[in-house]
Design an enzyme around this catalytic site. Sequence first.
Site, PDB file in Angstrom:
ATOM      1  N   ARG A 203      12.286  -7.110   4.266  1.00  0.00           N
ATOM      2  CA  ARG A 203      12.467  -5.670   4.491  1.00  0.00           C
ATOM      3  C   ARG A 203      13.244  -5.435   5.787  1.00  0.00           C
ATOM      4  NH1 ARG A 203       6.835  -2.490   4.891  1.00  0.00           N
ATOM      5  NH2 ARG A 203       6.722  -3.232   7.011  1.00  0.00           N
TER       6      ARG A 203
ATOM      7  N   LYS B 286       0.824  -1.210   0.000  1.00  0.00           N
ATOM      8  CA  LYS B 286       0.000   0.000   0.000  1.00  0.00           C
ATOM      9  C   LYS B 286       0.861   1.264   0.000  1.00  0.00           C
ATOM     10  CE  LYS B 286      -2.052  -1.135   3.911  1.00  0.00           C
ATOM     11  NZ  LYS B 286      -1.519  -2.450   4.327  1.00  0.00           N
TER      12      LYS B 286
ATOM     13  N   ARG C 159      -0.161  -8.962  13.731  1.00  0.00           N
ATOM     14  CA  ARG C 159      -0.650  -8.010  12.709  1.00  0.00           C
ATOM     15  C   ARG C 159      -1.546  -8.712  11.685  1.00  0.00           C
ATOM     16  NH1 ARG C 159       4.985  -5.802  11.054  1.00  0.00           N
ATOM     17  NH2 ARG C 159       3.967  -4.714   9.338  1.00  0.00           N
TER      18      ARG C 159
ATOM     19  N   ARG D 206      11.955  -2.023  11.652  1.00  0.00           N
ATOM     20  CA  ARG D 206      10.796  -1.533  12.396  1.00  0.00           C
ATOM     21  C   ARG D 206      10.538  -2.466  13.570  1.00  0.00           C
ATOM     22  NH1 ARG D 206       5.657  -0.435   8.526  1.00  0.00           N
ATOM     23  NH2 ARG D 206       4.611  -1.598  10.164  1.00  0.00           N
TER      24      ARG D 206
ATOM     25  N   ARG E 229      -9.212   0.631   9.508  1.00  0.00           N
ATOM     26  CA  ARG E 229      -8.817  -0.741   9.833  1.00  0.00           C
ATOM     27  C   ARG E 229      -9.894  -1.452  10.630  1.00  0.00           C
ATOM     28  NH1 ARG E 229      -2.955   0.104   9.371  1.00  0.00           N
ATOM     29  NH2 ARG E 229      -1.808  -1.791   9.751  1.00  0.00           N
TER      30      ARG E 229
END
Length: 191
Positions: free
Chosen positions: A126, A13, A149, A138, A87
């Site tokens: 990533r 996204k 998640r 992160r 969300r």
Amino acid sequence: MNIILLGPPGAGKGTQAAMLVEERDMIQLSTGDMLREAKNSGTEMGKRVAEVMDSGGLVTDEIVIGLIREKLEGDKKGGFIFDGFPRTLAQADALAALLEEQGETLDAVIEMQVDDDVLVERILGRAAEAVAAGGTARADDNEESLKVRLMAYYKQTSPLIGYYHAKGQLVSIDGLGKIDEVKASIAKVLG
Ligand code: ADP
């Protein structure tokens, strides 16, 4: 034109939103980015959300709706791209009300479909790249938070697919292709 990019973590996204900002003068509203900014700036709100975010759970509706409300009142340029918001169904209802208050419409909800195993691969990849480049990953890009998640996505966010389908606003695209292929699919929707 105002759109939502809907999809699980790692669907791409943010990547697609950044290109729309460049090419169509749209404004990307990523609640994830806004919350990370709050977290890093050490504000009271940032401290409150840090633990929830790092574990992979969802921050309260009240907080994220407040963040979005502020942004909608500003300059609208080529329109908004909602990235990572809404969300929950409560957030979706709040967004509809906020847009109406501003005299704005929601033009499309683009669902980016990607298999779970690809998501896990992309996100852990990533994280590894960030570390290899001498940075830090992160805090929520690890296997344990990622599970939370994904579960939050399926339990709380995926009902939005049915919600927007029923409203006639949903368009689903294949998010598995190359960045340019996904971009072309989105361009087709935007016209
Ligand atoms: P990703 O899509 O990769 O999971 P984001 O950057 O969109 O990442 O979000 C990171 C975290 O920020 C989420 O796991 C959640 O804790 C919080 N967050 C972001 N947007 C919302 C939202 N709309 N509602 C609740 N929590 C949110």
